[in-house]
Design a protein around this motif. Structure first.
Motif, PDB file in Angstrom:
ATOM      1  N   ASN A  26      42.564  27.812  41.878  1.00  0.00           N
ATOM      2  CA  ASN A  26      43.889  27.371  41.422  1.00  0.00           C
ATOM      3  C   ASN A  26      44.170  27.741  39.972  1.00  0.00           C
ATOM      4  OD1 ASN A  26      45.281  26.056  43.623  1.00  0.00           O
ATOM      5  ND2 ASN A  26      43.652  24.528  43.595  1.00  0.00           N
ATOM      6  N   VAL A  31      49.465  28.817  44.290  1.00  0.00           N
ATOM      7  CA  VAL A  31      49.362  27.832  45.366  1.00  0.00           C
ATOM      8  C   VAL A  31      49.358  28.535  46.719  1.00  0.00           C
ATOM      9  CG1 VAL A  31      50.503  25.877  46.490  1.00  0.00           C
ATOM     10  CG2 VAL A  31      50.454  26.019  43.991  1.00  0.00           C
ATOM     11  N   PHE A  34      45.974  29.959  47.416  1.00  0.00           N
ATOM     12  CA  PHE A  34      45.065  28.892  47.825  1.00  0.00           C
ATOM     13  C   PHE A  34      45.306  28.531  49.290  1.00  0.00           C
ATOM     14  CE2 PHE A  34      43.810  24.360  48.112  1.00  0.00           C
ATOM     15  CZ  PHE A  34      42.467  24.531  47.823  1.00  0.00           C
ATOM     16  N   ASN A 315      47.851  24.497  38.692  1.00  0.00           N
ATOM     17  CA  ASN A 315      48.928  24.120  39.615  1.00  0.00           C
ATOM     18  C   ASN A 315      48.980  22.617  39.891  1.00  0.00           C
ATOM     19  OD1 ASN A 315      49.428  26.958  40.073  1.00  0.00           O
ATOM     20  ND2 ASN A 315      47.700  26.969  41.484  1.00  0.00           N
TER      21      ASN A 315
END
Length: 440
Positions: A26, A31, A34, A315
């Motif tokens: 991250n 995002v 991920f 994030n």
């Protein structure tokens, strides 16, 4: 307790590495990336459970019946591993043909996924087989070093070669390759392709016992996989996949704790379920687990923001907006993990086919709730449907298992606790949704 300490050291070491990897990803990637990482891992876990055919549970009974027969043990090790890997290669070929036309995943990522499953499954199989034989310490070391290698090489590739999700996947595959080679070397004395008398009957008995466990193992992963499918299909936003992924990973902390306890105690439970002391141990383990759920829910409520800030990297502020969903997700994962403590009745009476019916019913319930209510209430319903499904499966599983072989589980207390967990977790979601509505 001694066995549990060994498992704790090995599993904690590897899991700490996995959790440290989350903020690293991250901090470097988005995002959405991920979310891709999460889909890769959940797909690998899903495939692993399918090709495993439930052998990791079924083999416990077969090993206990053949523990003094060396030829049978070698035969079981070699041919049950061969069956699983053969199934993997067949599924990989079918998936490759589908992917040629549907293009649901990039070819290089697909190949990395299959290789990762191949190597990690070998390591897991060796770990599981050795622990049922009784060599807990060696099994724990295999698990530890294999996991650490995969994580370390993945991080090195991500930071030193190219800051892309594909570099991370490649490093993880190379690390898992080294782990599988080490595992096979350690277990080399069990490798024998010699056909033995009545070997076919032993394998049939193993598969008959094992395969019905597959739907139960898949229930948690398939629910998570189903949730991701619902998010992509009905909401169409991989950003929400990334958000869901972090909360799911945090919820695995509870699953880790439950697995640490059960892996240490399960061999003892299986070998002593006929004695009065063994029955008392089995009953107490399950009752203590249920009683611990409410204080765990309270702790997760107060520490949810802390976990998100630690693991969210750059994030984290984007994840915090949905932190009220974490207690519900944590409970659904933990409830499912706890089922390993109370399913002895199915195995003892050899009625493991009931497990398939219970698990499939729960999965259908999860999918129907999500399909109906996501268009009305959005992202939060995905989490709620998973919790409902987990409670339904766990309660049905416990009640039927108790009827098959009586351990005097406190079923009424279990039902009360699960109902309380549902009401509290959904109240938290409702209050936060109301708050967001007022702000908007």
């Amino acid at each position: 307790l001694k066995d549990t300490v060994y498992y704790s050291l090995a599993t904690a070491g590897s899991k700490v590495g996995s959790f440290l990897l989350i903020p690293l990803i991250n901090s470097v990637l988005s995002v959405e990336s991920f979310g891709e990482y999460d889909l890769f891992l959940i797909s690998a876990a899903f495939i692993t459970l399918i090709i495993g055919l439930g052998i990791d549970s079924g083999i416990a009974i077969i090993i206990s019946e053949n523990i003094k027969k060396e030829k049978n043990i070698k035969f079981l090790f070699t041919y049950s591993l061969t069956i699983s890997l053969g199934l993997l290669y067949c599924l990989a070929f079918i998936g490759f043909l589908f992917n040629m036309y549907l293009k649901f995943i990039e070819l290089n990522v697909y190949m990395l996924l299959i290789l990762y499953v191949n190597f990690t499954y070998i390591t897991y199989f060796v770990f599981n087989f050795i622990r049922w034989i009784g060599n807990t310490r060696l099994a724990a070391l295999i698990s530890f070093y294999s996991s650490i290698l995969s994580i370390l090489i993945g991080v090195l590739f991500l930071y030193l070669i190219n800051k892309s999700i594909e570099s991370l996947f490649l490093g993880m595959v190379i690390g898992s390759l080294f782990g599988s080679i080490m595992s096979l070397f350690i277990s080399r004395k069990y490798i024998s392709f010699k056909i033995i008398k009545k070997g076919e009957l032993i394998l049939k008995d193993l598969l008959k016992l094992s395969i019905p466990f597959v739907p139960t193992y898949l229930s948690n992963y398939f629910s998570a996989f189903c949730d991701r499918f619902i998010i992509l299909f009905l909401i169409g936003d991989i950003y929400l996949i990334g958000l869901y992924a972090l909360f799911y990973r945090i919820s695995q902390i509870g699953s880790l704790a439950a697995n640490l306890i059960t892996k240490g105690f399960l061999p003892v439970m299986y070998n002593n379920y006929k004695t009065s002391e063994g029955k008392i141990l089995i009953k107490k383990m399950f009752n203590y687990f249920n009683l611990s759920l409410i204080p765990i829910l309270i702790l997760i409520y107060f520490f949810s923001d802390f976990f998100i800030k630690i693991l969210g990297g750059k994030n984290y502020s984007e994840f915090l907006e949905y932190s009220y969903l974490l207690p519900s997700m944590f409970m659904s994962t933990l409830i499912t993990s706890g089922m390993a403590m109370n399913g002895f009745g199915f195995a003892i009476r050899r009625k493991t086919q009931y497990i398939a019916i219970i698990s499939i019913s729960g999965l259908v319930l999860n999918f129907i709730i999500s399909l109906i209510f996501v268009p009305l209430y959005g992202f939060s319903i995905v989490v709620t449907s998973t919790l409902i499904s987990s409670i339904f499966i766990a309660c049905t599983y416990s009640i039927i298992s108790e009827r098959l072989f009586k351990f005097n589980y406190n079923i009424k207390t279990m039902l009360f606790i699960y109902f309380t967990l549902f009401i509290v977790s959904q109240t938290l979601i409702f209050l936060n949704l109301e708050s967001i509505s007022k702000i908007n």
